[in-house]
Design an enzyme around this catalytic site. Structure first.
Site, PDB file in Angstrom:
ATOM      1  N   HIS A  47       0.919  -1.226  -0.036  1.00 49.07           N
ATOM      2  CA  HIS A  47      -0.032  -0.090   0.096  1.00 49.07           C
ATOM      3  C   HIS A  47       1.043   1.242   0.146  1.00 49.07           C
ATOM      4  O   HIS A  47       2.176   1.260   0.222  1.00 49.07           O
ATOM      5  CB  HIS A  47      -0.972   0.044   1.053  1.00 49.07           C
ATOM      6  CG  HIS A  47      -0.474   0.198   2.672  1.00 49.07           C
ATOM      7  ND1 HIS A  47       0.325  -1.019   3.271  1.00 49.07           N
ATOM      8  CD2 HIS A  47      -0.600   1.105   3.496  1.00 49.07           C
ATOM      9  CE1 HIS A  47       0.791  -0.478   4.228  1.00 49.07           C
ATOM     10  NE2 HIS A  47       0.152   0.615   4.591  1.00 49.07           N
TER      11      HIS A  47
ATOM     12  N   HIS B 139       4.624  -4.667  11.118  1.00 45.67           N
ATOM     13  CA  HIS B 139       5.094  -3.932  12.222  1.00 45.67           C
ATOM     14  C   HIS B 139       5.340  -4.674  13.557  1.00 45.67           C
ATOM     15  O   HIS B 139       4.402  -5.798  13.565  1.00 45.67           O
ATOM     16  CB  HIS B 139       4.317  -2.766  12.820  1.00 45.67           C
ATOM     17  CG  HIS B 139       4.142  -1.403  11.765  1.00 45.67           C
ATOM     18  ND1 HIS B 139       5.024  -0.416  11.764  1.00 45.67           N
ATOM     19  CD2 HIS B 139       3.275  -1.323  10.500  1.00 45.67           C
ATOM     20  CE1 HIS B 139       4.512   0.203  10.926  1.00 45.67           C
ATOM     21  NE2 HIS B 139       3.666  -0.193  10.298  1.00 45.67           N
TER      22      HIS B 139
ATOM     23  N   ASP C 231      -0.156  -3.806   6.438  1.00 43.76           N
ATOM     24  CA  ASP C 231      -0.845  -3.260   7.642  1.00 43.76           C
ATOM     25  C   ASP C 231      -2.392  -3.915   7.744  1.00 43.76           C
ATOM     26  O   ASP C 231      -3.019  -3.070   8.312  1.00 43.76           O
ATOM     27  CB  ASP C 231      -0.691  -1.483   7.607  1.00 43.76           C
ATOM     28  CG  ASP C 231       0.438  -0.977   7.905  1.00 43.76           C
ATOM     29  OD1 ASP C 231       1.630  -2.091   8.078  1.00 43.76           O
ATOM     30  OD2 ASP C 231       0.934  -0.051   7.733  1.00 43.76           O
TER      31      ASP C 231
ATOM     32  N   ASP D 144       5.902   4.799   4.973  1.00 45.12           N
ATOM     33  CA  ASP D 144       7.034   4.080   5.621  1.00 45.12           C
ATOM     34  C   ASP D 144       7.083   2.547   4.905  1.00 45.12           C
ATOM     35  O   ASP D 144       7.716   1.655   5.396  1.00 45.12           O
ATOM     36  CB  ASP D 144       6.472   3.757   7.256  1.00 45.12           C
ATOM     37  CG  ASP D 144       5.107   3.199   7.374  1.00 45.12           C
ATOM     38  OD1 ASP D 144       4.162   3.667   6.589  1.00 45.12           O
ATOM     39  OD2 ASP D 144       4.953   2.538   8.337  1.00 45.12           O
ATOM     40  N   HIS D 145       6.233   2.424   3.889  1.00 45.45           N
ATOM     41  CA  HIS D 145       6.343   1.237   2.926  1.00 45.45           C
ATOM     42  C   HIS D 145       6.775   1.284   1.805  1.00 45.45           C
ATOM     43  O   HIS D 145       7.107   0.467   1.022  1.00 45.45           O
ATOM     44  CB  HIS D 145       4.694   0.499   2.777  1.00 45.45           C
ATOM     45  CG  HIS D 145       4.155   0.165   4.332  1.00 45.45           C
ATOM     46  ND1 HIS D 145       4.043  -1.266   4.784  1.00 45.45           N
ATOM     47  CD2 HIS D 145       3.732   0.991   5.464  1.00 45.45           C
ATOM     48  CE1 HIS D 145       3.675  -1.298   5.791  1.00 45.45           C
ATOM     49  NE2 HIS D 145       3.457  -0.053   6.271  1.00 45.45           N
TER      50      HIS D 145
ATOM     51  N   HIS E 152       1.321   4.044   1.986  1.00 46.37           N
ATOM     52  CA  HIS E 152       2.104   4.778   3.199  1.00 46.37           C
ATOM     53  C   HIS E 152       3.342   4.879   2.929  1.00 46.37           C
ATOM     54  O   HIS E 152       4.211   3.976   2.583  1.00 46.37           O
ATOM     55  CB  HIS E 152       1.717   4.144   4.403  1.00 46.37           C
ATOM     56  CG  HIS E 152       0.086   4.217   4.684  1.00 46.37           C
ATOM     57  ND1 HIS E 152      -0.518   3.530   5.635  1.00 46.37           N
ATOM     58  CD2 HIS E 152      -0.856   5.470   4.294  1.00 46.37           C
ATOM     59  CE1 HIS E 152      -1.737   4.215   5.576  1.00 46.37           C
ATOM     60  NE2 HIS E 152      -2.007   5.079   4.900  1.00 46.37           N
TER      61      HIS E 152
ATOM     62  N   HIS F 105      -7.323  -0.733   5.774  1.00 46.87           N
ATOM     63  CA  HIS F 105      -6.421   0.214   6.221  1.00 46.87           C
ATOM     64  C   HIS F 105      -6.121   1.385   5.148  1.00 46.87           C
ATOM     65  O   HIS F 105      -6.240   2.551   5.590  1.00 46.87           O
ATOM     66  CB  HIS F 105      -5.122  -0.488   6.470  1.00 46.87           C
ATOM     67  CG  HIS F 105      -3.983   0.349   6.907  1.00 46.87           C
ATOM     68  ND1 HIS F 105      -3.701   0.697   8.029  1.00 46.87           N
ATOM     69  CD2 HIS F 105      -2.739   0.639   6.363  1.00 46.87           C
ATOM     70  CE1 HIS F 105      -2.796   1.663   8.305  1.00 46.87           C
ATOM     71  NE2 HIS F 105      -2.047   1.270   7.115  1.00 46.87           N
TER      72      HIS F 105
END
Ligand SMILES: [Zn+2]
Length: 258
Positions: free
Chosen positions: A56, A169, A131, A60-61, A58, A114
């Site tokens: 996805h 995570h 996530d 941090d990905h 985001h 999410h």
């Protein structure tokens, strides 16, 4: 079984490095939010990068995707319905991500909730779910509805018990503290909480988990269990008509849980 190494990034992300099972000294990375730790891990294991999978949008990905793709000249596979940092092979539900030169093949599952375009990758007995599902928890609903997320979790829960689940995570300990609040009578939750507390005290990694385990300890996969329903109804102060309502109450409860 796949050989998968965790690469730690930021405060609690895992970027998963999947070793090509065909003997090539190459690897696939899932959700490289940062390029530097991936470069270090590749060097440490004596591997070169073969492809990038993204679940996805985001930061941090995807933060390391452009740099890694450019430097290594590899293909990026990602969700068709989300904005990606560079050109990707767009994937949607039911597509196959076929990495034939690496001996890897994954079935793509659309798992909205999410984010709306979130995908998961399933293959070789392993699930890379970004996530969407965490051990003893699930992702926050940034874009989707409770009904969408529960539908996604139900599809994941239909995979075999021994599926190795690679979440993005290290949230397991706080998730289990919440699970024990929802189901104080669940012996599996209490035993796992003790084991994870001890593991985290040594900075150990609690992943991958398995779906069999998650079905026993994860309140978000247990919305149809009478004890979880009763806890959600007590929290809401009213009867809840169905599992989506139970899910919505415990998701909101968890959002404010410390
Ligand atoms: Zn996310």
């Amino acid at each position: 079984m796949l050989e998968v190494s965790p690469v730690r990034a930021f405060s609690d992300n895992y970027l998963w490095l999947i070793r090509a099972p065909n003997g090539a000294r190459r690897a696939v990375v899932v959700d490289p939010g940062d390029a530097d730790p991936i470069e270090a891990a590749l060097a440490q294991h004596g591997l070169t990068l073969g492809a990038i999978l993204v679940t996805h949008h985001h930061p941090d990905h995807v933060g390391g995707v452009r740099a890694l793709a450019a430097r290594h000249g590899v293909e990026v596979y990602g969700p068709s319905r989300e904005r990606m940092p560079c050109e990707v092979r767009p994937l949607d539900d039911g597509d196959i991500a076929s990495l034939a030169d690496l001996g890897l093949e994954f079935r793509v599952m659309a798992v909205p909730g999410h984010t709306l375009g979130h995908v998961a990758y399933y293959g070789h007995g392993a699930l890379f779910c970004g996530d969407t599902l965490f051990s003893a928890g699930c992702g926050r609903l940034f874009e989707g509805t409770p009904g969408q997320m529960l539908g996604s979790l139900d599809r994941i829960a239909a995979l075999p018990d021994d599926t190795q689940v690679y979440c993005a995570h290290e949230y397991t300990l706080s998730n289990l503290r919440f699970a024990a609040t929802v189901e104080p009578g669940n012996a599996d939750v209490l035993a796992t909480l003790e084991a994870v507390r001890e593991l985290r005290a040594r900075d150990g990694i609690t992943l991958p988990t398995t779906l069999g385990r998650e079905r026993r300890i994860n309140p978000f996969l247990r919305c149809r269990e009478p004890a979880v329903r009763a806890a959600a109804e007590a929290r809401a102060g009213t009867a809840l008509p169905g599992p989506v309502d139970v899910f919505a109450v415990i998701r909101t409860w968890k959002d404010g849980f410390r």
